[in-house]
Design a protein around this motif. Sequence first.
Motif, PDB file in Angstrom:
ATOM      1  N   ALA A 113       0.838  -1.200   0.000  1.00 20.81           N
ATOM      2  CA  ALA A 113       0.000   0.000   0.000  1.00 20.81           C
ATOM      3  C   ALA A 113       0.872   1.249   0.000  1.00 20.81           C
ATOM      4  CB  ALA A 113      -0.930  -0.013   1.214  1.00 20.81           C
ATOM      5  N   ALA A 114       1.997   1.190   0.735  1.00 21.10           N
ATOM      6  CA  ALA A 114       2.885   2.358   0.846  1.00 21.10           C
ATOM      7  C   ALA A 114       3.609   2.640  -0.473  1.00 21.10           C
ATOM      8  CB  ALA A 114       3.892   2.140   1.974  1.00 21.10           C
ATOM      9  N   THR A 115       4.060   1.573  -1.145  1.00 20.09           N
ATOM     10  CA  THR A 115       4.851   1.775  -2.373  1.00 20.09           C
ATOM     11  C   THR A 115       3.983   1.777  -3.625  1.00 20.09           C
ATOM     12  OG1 THR A 115       5.192  -0.601  -2.635  1.00 20.09           O
ATOM     13  CG2 THR A 115       6.858   0.601  -1.355  1.00 20.09           C
ATOM     14  N   GLY A 116       2.764   1.244  -3.519  1.00 21.53           N
ATOM     15  CA  GLY A 116       1.911   1.126  -4.693  1.00 21.53           C
ATOM     16  C   GLY A 116       2.398   0.060  -5.664  1.00 21.53           C
ATOM     17  N   LYS A 117       3.284  -0.818  -5.173  1.00 20.34           N
ATOM     18  CA  LYS A 117       3.825  -1.884  -6.033  1.00 20.34           C
ATOM     19  C   LYS A 117       3.775  -3.222  -5.306  1.00 20.34           C
ATOM     20  CE  LYS A 117       7.927  -0.536  -6.750  1.00 20.34           C
ATOM     21  NZ  LYS A 117       9.200   0.085  -7.010  1.00 20.34           N
ATOM     22  N   LEU A 118       3.691  -4.295  -6.075  1.00 22.07           N
ATOM     23  CA  LEU A 118       3.753  -5.629  -5.475  1.00 22.07           C
ATOM     24  C   LEU A 118       5.100  -5.819  -4.773  1.00 22.07           C
ATOM     25  CD1 LEU A 118       2.280  -7.956  -8.241  1.00 22.07           C
ATOM     26  CD2 LEU A 118       1.420  -7.763  -5.903  1.00 22.07           C
ATOM     27  N   ASN A 119       5.036  -6.456  -3.616  1.00 24.50           N
ATOM     28  CA  ASN A 119       6.232  -6.747  -2.840  1.00 24.50           C
ATOM     29  C   ASN A 119       6.801  -8.098  -3.290  1.00 24.50           C
ATOM     30  OD1 ASN A 119       8.042  -6.383  -0.724  1.00 24.50           O
ATOM     31  ND2 ASN A 119       6.777  -7.594   0.683  1.00 24.50           N
ATOM     32  N   GLY A 120       6.902  -8.290  -4.596  1.00 17.15           N
ATOM     33  CA  GLY A 120       7.354  -9.578  -5.148  1.00 17.15           C
ATOM     34  C   GLY A 120       6.493  -9.942  -6.337  1.00 17.15           C
ATOM     35  N   THR A 121       6.179 -11.238  -6.460  1.00 23.85           N
ATOM     36  CA  THR A 121       5.374 -11.686  -7.602  1.00 23.85           C
ATOM     37  C   THR A 121       3.880 -11.602  -7.281  1.00 23.85           C
ATOM     38  OG1 THR A 121       5.587 -13.925  -6.791  1.00 23.85           O
ATOM     39  CG2 THR A 121       7.141 -13.242  -8.506  1.00 23.85           C
ATOM     40  N   ILE A 122       3.055 -11.859  -8.306  1.00 23.36           N
ATOM     41  CA  ILE A 122       1.599 -11.818  -8.103  1.00 23.36           C
ATOM     42  C   ILE A 122       1.152 -12.949  -7.200  1.00 23.36           C
ATOM     43  CG2 ILE A 122      -0.643 -12.128  -9.272  1.00 23.36           C
ATOM     44  CD1 ILE A 122       0.577 -10.657 -11.704  1.00 23.36           C
ATOM     45  N   GLN A 123       1.690 -14.155  -7.438  1.00 22.29           N
ATOM     46  CA  GLN A 123       1.252 -15.316  -6.660  1.00 22.29           C
ATOM     47  C   GLN A 123       2.365 -15.840  -5.769  1.00 22.29           C
ATOM     48  OE1 GLN A 123       0.685 -19.229  -8.673  1.00 22.29           O
ATOM     49  NE2 GLN A 123      -1.358 -19.186  -7.784  1.00 22.29           N
ATOM     50  N   ARG A 124       2.008 -16.145  -4.523  1.00 20.45           N
ATOM     51  CA  ARG A 124       2.973 -16.798  -3.640  1.00 20.45           C
ATOM     52  C   ARG A 124       2.263 -17.817  -2.743  1.00 20.45           C
ATOM     53  NH1 ARG A 124       1.857 -12.020  -1.012  1.00 20.45           N
ATOM     54  NH2 ARG A 124       1.886 -12.053   1.270  1.00 20.45           N
ATOM     55  N   PHE A 125       3.030 -18.730  -2.192  1.00 21.35           N
ATOM     56  CA  PHE A 125       2.509 -19.751  -1.280  1.00 21.35           C
ATOM     57  C   PHE A 125       2.945 -19.383   0.137  1.00 21.35           C
ATOM     58  CE2 PHE A 125       1.276 -23.705  -3.785  1.00 21.35           C
ATOM     59  CZ  PHE A 125       1.152 -23.046  -4.995  1.00 21.35           C
ATOM     60  N   VAL A 126       2.060 -19.542   1.107  1.00 20.89           N
ATOM     61  CA  VAL A 126       2.470 -19.327   2.506  1.00 20.89           C
ATOM     62  C   VAL A 126       2.247 -20.606   3.314  1.00 20.89           C
ATOM     63  CG1 VAL A 126       1.968 -16.840   2.498  1.00 20.89           C
ATOM     64  CG2 VAL A 126       0.209 -18.455   3.287  1.00 20.89           C
ATOM     65  N   GLY A 127       3.077 -20.781   4.342  1.00 21.95           N
ATOM     66  CA  GLY A 127       2.911 -21.908   5.264  1.00 21.95           C
ATOM     67  C   GLY A 127       3.334 -23.235   4.684  1.00 21.95           C
ATOM     68  N   VAL A 128       4.120 -23.215   3.613  1.00 20.87           N
ATOM     69  CA  VAL A 128       4.569 -24.471   3.012  1.00 20.87           C
ATOM     70  C   VAL A 128       6.076 -24.601   3.219  1.00 20.87           C
ATOM     71  CG1 VAL A 128       4.919 -23.503   0.682  1.00 20.87           C
ATOM     72  CG2 VAL A 128       4.425 -25.939   0.943  1.00 20.87           C
ATOM     73  N   ARG A 129       6.535 -25.819   3.511  1.00 20.83           N
ATOM     74  CA  ARG A 129       7.975 -26.040   3.694  1.00 20.83           C
ATOM     75  C   ARG A 129       8.680 -26.068   2.340  1.00 20.83           C
ATOM     76  NH1 ARG A 129       5.890 -29.697   7.744  1.00 20.83           N
ATOM     77  NH2 ARG A 129       5.854 -31.333   6.183  1.00 20.83           N
ATOM     78  N   GLY A 130       9.983 -25.939   2.375  1.00 16.30           N
ATOM     79  CA  GLY A 130      10.762 -25.994   1.132  1.00 16.30           C
ATOM     80  C   GLY A 130      11.056 -24.611   0.617  1.00 16.30           C
ATOM     81  N   PRO A 131      11.619 -24.504  -0.593  1.00 19.82           N
ATOM     82  CA  PRO A 131      11.992 -23.190  -1.134  1.00 19.82           C
ATOM     83  C   PRO A 131      10.761 -22.324  -1.360  1.00 19.82           C
ATOM     84  CG  PRO A 131      12.179 -24.898  -2.830  1.00 19.82           C
ATOM     85  CD  PRO A 131      11.900 -25.594  -1.539  1.00 19.82           C
ATOM     86  N   GLU A 132      10.957 -21.012  -1.331  1.00 19.58           N
ATOM     87  CA  GLU A 132       9.850 -20.085  -1.591  1.00 19.58           C
ATOM     88  C   GLU A 132       9.287 -20.306  -2.984  1.00 19.58           C
ATOM     89  OE1 GLU A 132       9.952 -15.847  -1.033  1.00 19.58           O
ATOM     90  OE2 GLU A 132      11.255 -16.119   0.721  1.00 19.58           O
ATOM     91  N   LEU A 133       7.959 -20.252  -3.094  1.00 24.41           N
ATOM     92  CA  LEU A 133       7.314 -20.458  -4.390  1.00 24.41           C
ATOM     93  C   LEU A 133       6.618 -19.172  -4.802  1.00 24.41           C
ATOM     94  CD1 LEU A 133       5.787 -24.008  -3.806  1.00 24.41           C
ATOM     95  CD2 LEU A 133       7.850 -23.432  -5.090  1.00 24.41           C
ATOM     96  N   ASN A 134       7.094 -18.567  -5.885  1.00 22.44           N
ATOM     97  CA  ASN A 134       6.546 -17.293  -6.365  1.00 22.44           C
ATOM     98  C   ASN A 134       6.346 -17.364  -7.878  1.00 22.44           C
ATOM     99  OD1 ASN A 134       6.976 -15.848  -3.775  1.00 22.44           O
ATOM    100  ND2 ASN A 134       9.105 -16.301  -4.259  1.00 22.44           N
ATOM    101  N   TYR A 135       5.213 -16.865  -8.347  1.00 18.95           N
ATOM    102  CA  TYR A 135       4.919 -16.941  -9.784  1.00 18.95           C
ATOM    103  C   TYR A 135       4.281 -15.654 -10.297  1.00 18.95           C
ATOM    104  CZ  TYR A 135       5.540 -21.763  -8.444  1.00 18.95           C
ATOM    105  OH  TYR A 135       6.048 -22.910  -7.904  1.00 18.95           O
ATOM    106  N   TYR A 136       4.509 -15.380 -11.550  1.00 13.07           N
ATOM    107  CA  TYR A 136       3.911 -14.282 -12.315  1.00 13.07           C
ATOM    108  C   TYR A 136       4.418 -12.905 -11.861  1.00 13.07           C
ATOM    109  CZ  TYR A 136       0.394 -17.645 -14.051  1.00 13.07           C
ATOM    110  OH  TYR A 136      -0.234 -18.707 -14.621  1.00 13.07           O
ATOM    111  N   ASN A 137       5.176 -12.280 -12.721  1.00 16.68           N
ATOM    112  CA  ASN A 137       5.601 -10.903 -12.453  1.00 16.68           C
ATOM    113  C   ASN A 137       4.543  -9.931 -12.948  1.00 16.68           C
ATOM    114  OD1 ASN A 137       8.307 -11.319 -11.347  1.00 16.68           O
ATOM    115  ND2 ASN A 137       8.683 -12.279 -13.342  1.00 16.68           N
ATOM    116  N   ALA A 138       4.412  -8.816 -12.245  1.00 21.46           N
ATOM    117  CA  ALA A 138       3.419  -7.817 -12.655  1.00 21.46           C
ATOM    118  C   ALA A 138       3.917  -7.115 -13.914  1.00 21.46           C
ATOM    119  CB  ALA A 138       3.196  -6.813 -11.542  1.00 21.46           C
TER     120      ALA A 138
END
Lengths: 187, 408
Positions: free
Chosen positions: B383-408
């Motif tokens: 909200a402060a930057t008006g930009k996504l803080n990473g990719t459009i889609q991410r997974f939370v609460g899952v073990r293993g490497p971070e999963l992020n998909y789709y750039n804005a």
Amino acid sequence: MLEIRWHSRAGQGAVTGAKGLASVVAETGKEVQAFAFYGSAKRGASMTAYNRVDDKPILNHEKYMKPDYVFILDPALAFTDDFTANSKESTKYIITTHLSKEELMAQIPEIQGMEDRVYVLDCFAIALDTIGRAIPNTPMLGAFIKVSGMFEVAEFQESMKSVLGKLSQKIIDANMVAIERAYNEVN
Amino acid sequence: MNSKIMDIKKIEVWDGNMAASQAFRQADIDVVAAYPITPSTPVVENYATFEANGYIDGEFVMVESEHAAMSACVGAAAAGGRVATATSSQGFALMVEVLYQAAGMRLPIVLAQVNRALAAPLNVNGDHSDMYLGRDSGWINVSTFSPQEVYDLTLCAFKIAEHLDVRLPVNINQDGFMSSHTAQNIRTLDDKTACDFVGPYKAVNAMLDFSKPVTHGVQTEEDWHFEHKAKQHNAIMRSVKVIDAVFAEFKALTGREYKRVESYGMEDAEIAIVAFGTTYETAKIVVDNLKKEGINAGIIAPRIFRPFPLEELAAQLQNVKAVACLDRSAPGGTVGALYNEIAGALFNSPARPVLSNVIYGLGGRDMTVSVLTGIYKDLVKEAATGKLNGTIQRFVGVRGPELNYYNA
């Protein structure tokens, strides 16, 4: 908010106990929640059940909690379950065991120095003597009301009678004796 | 009303399954046909116990599968009776073929669906995979957030489904275990009040009315199929008036208010989470915590998933700067359904909040106050930057490497 975590084996009545406690507490006008984490638990497998009690409707649906009370319904689980997980400085433990409090505490490093918040009784012996089956749930409730001071024993017994409603009079009476014995024997 | 009244307390401690069973009993159903599956099994188990103890005047039919259960429901509803069933997950998947038949034949069946993950891997715990599987089947889909809501909205479901302007099946969803096996205080209605609220069943084109022979489920091909499907879509779209009226009547009776879009803390919200089910209630706690810290957060949920409240959601999201759409279902190669729905709702409106998609809680993975707080804290940055803080889609609460998909 008061929170309780039950450590039990599937089949020992933790879910029934948690729901029974919730029903009794709800009679006093409190908001309650009772649930369990089953996985695909088979009879005898280690499992946990939970209670929340509050003055306002309970909105929290997370399984995670920092319990105020931990109940251990099976003597061996005190040695194999991580029953002090997510504990607070004030968490109280009520443990089923045939050992004395000193003997038990000497064998479990996690509860060293917690004499003032570890309580023991032999729920199995009480249940076998009174109900005739090794179902430790009602004795645990008797111990809890003593430790928590939440109810007078007679008041609690009266409410439990309606929760146990469907059972035979003989079994209900035996449960009442089990509650009273547990109330008197927990230390 | 069933001839034998059950004595129930004004406040009972019931889990979501018992809440559904009791609402079924009070609704005076003609036929329940069901096949048990975890975690919905107790819905029909309790109902069968009521039947065995003489509390049910209607029929309880045991069948050999969920496909047969929904088929029996279709037959009984076409014959001209009030009908309901319950299922979950794989059982719901097996019902899917017949779900479309029920909706297309305009049969007002009520389904108590206890949401559970779909295999593989096999998992009995709660997520919204099965709810999402049925979303295009033409059923009115309702999301409940607690056992109380299961009770209330199951009673409302019969009234909505059977209304002469609707005549469509209704699916009442609840979260497996988090609602179905969680006992809480339930404010009940006595049998007569509940039954009077639901009202008498009104048969339409009943096959057992031999004075007026009808046929159901006919073949139409190119000449008439489209007109039937258009009429069916029109009926579900227009059902909102009936849904609102039934909710208003329920509020007048009980004081408990339901809306097609539920929201909390949205009046002054700069950031918002959109989510279904029990997560909505847990998020209310987080919203209160954040407001105390001076963060204007809100939570919003489509109570009615179908017909989708597109305009109402868009209206309530006009002033927010960042929104996270939470999907509790494996999206199978795209963004989650709620993300798509909310993006679609906002596209023709002036608002352009930063919009992200969070996949969470699959197979019953615990959705905690702590995880929700983390999502809101990310929204604060967005909200402060008006930009996504990473990719459009991410997974939370899952073990293993971070999963992020789709750039804005």
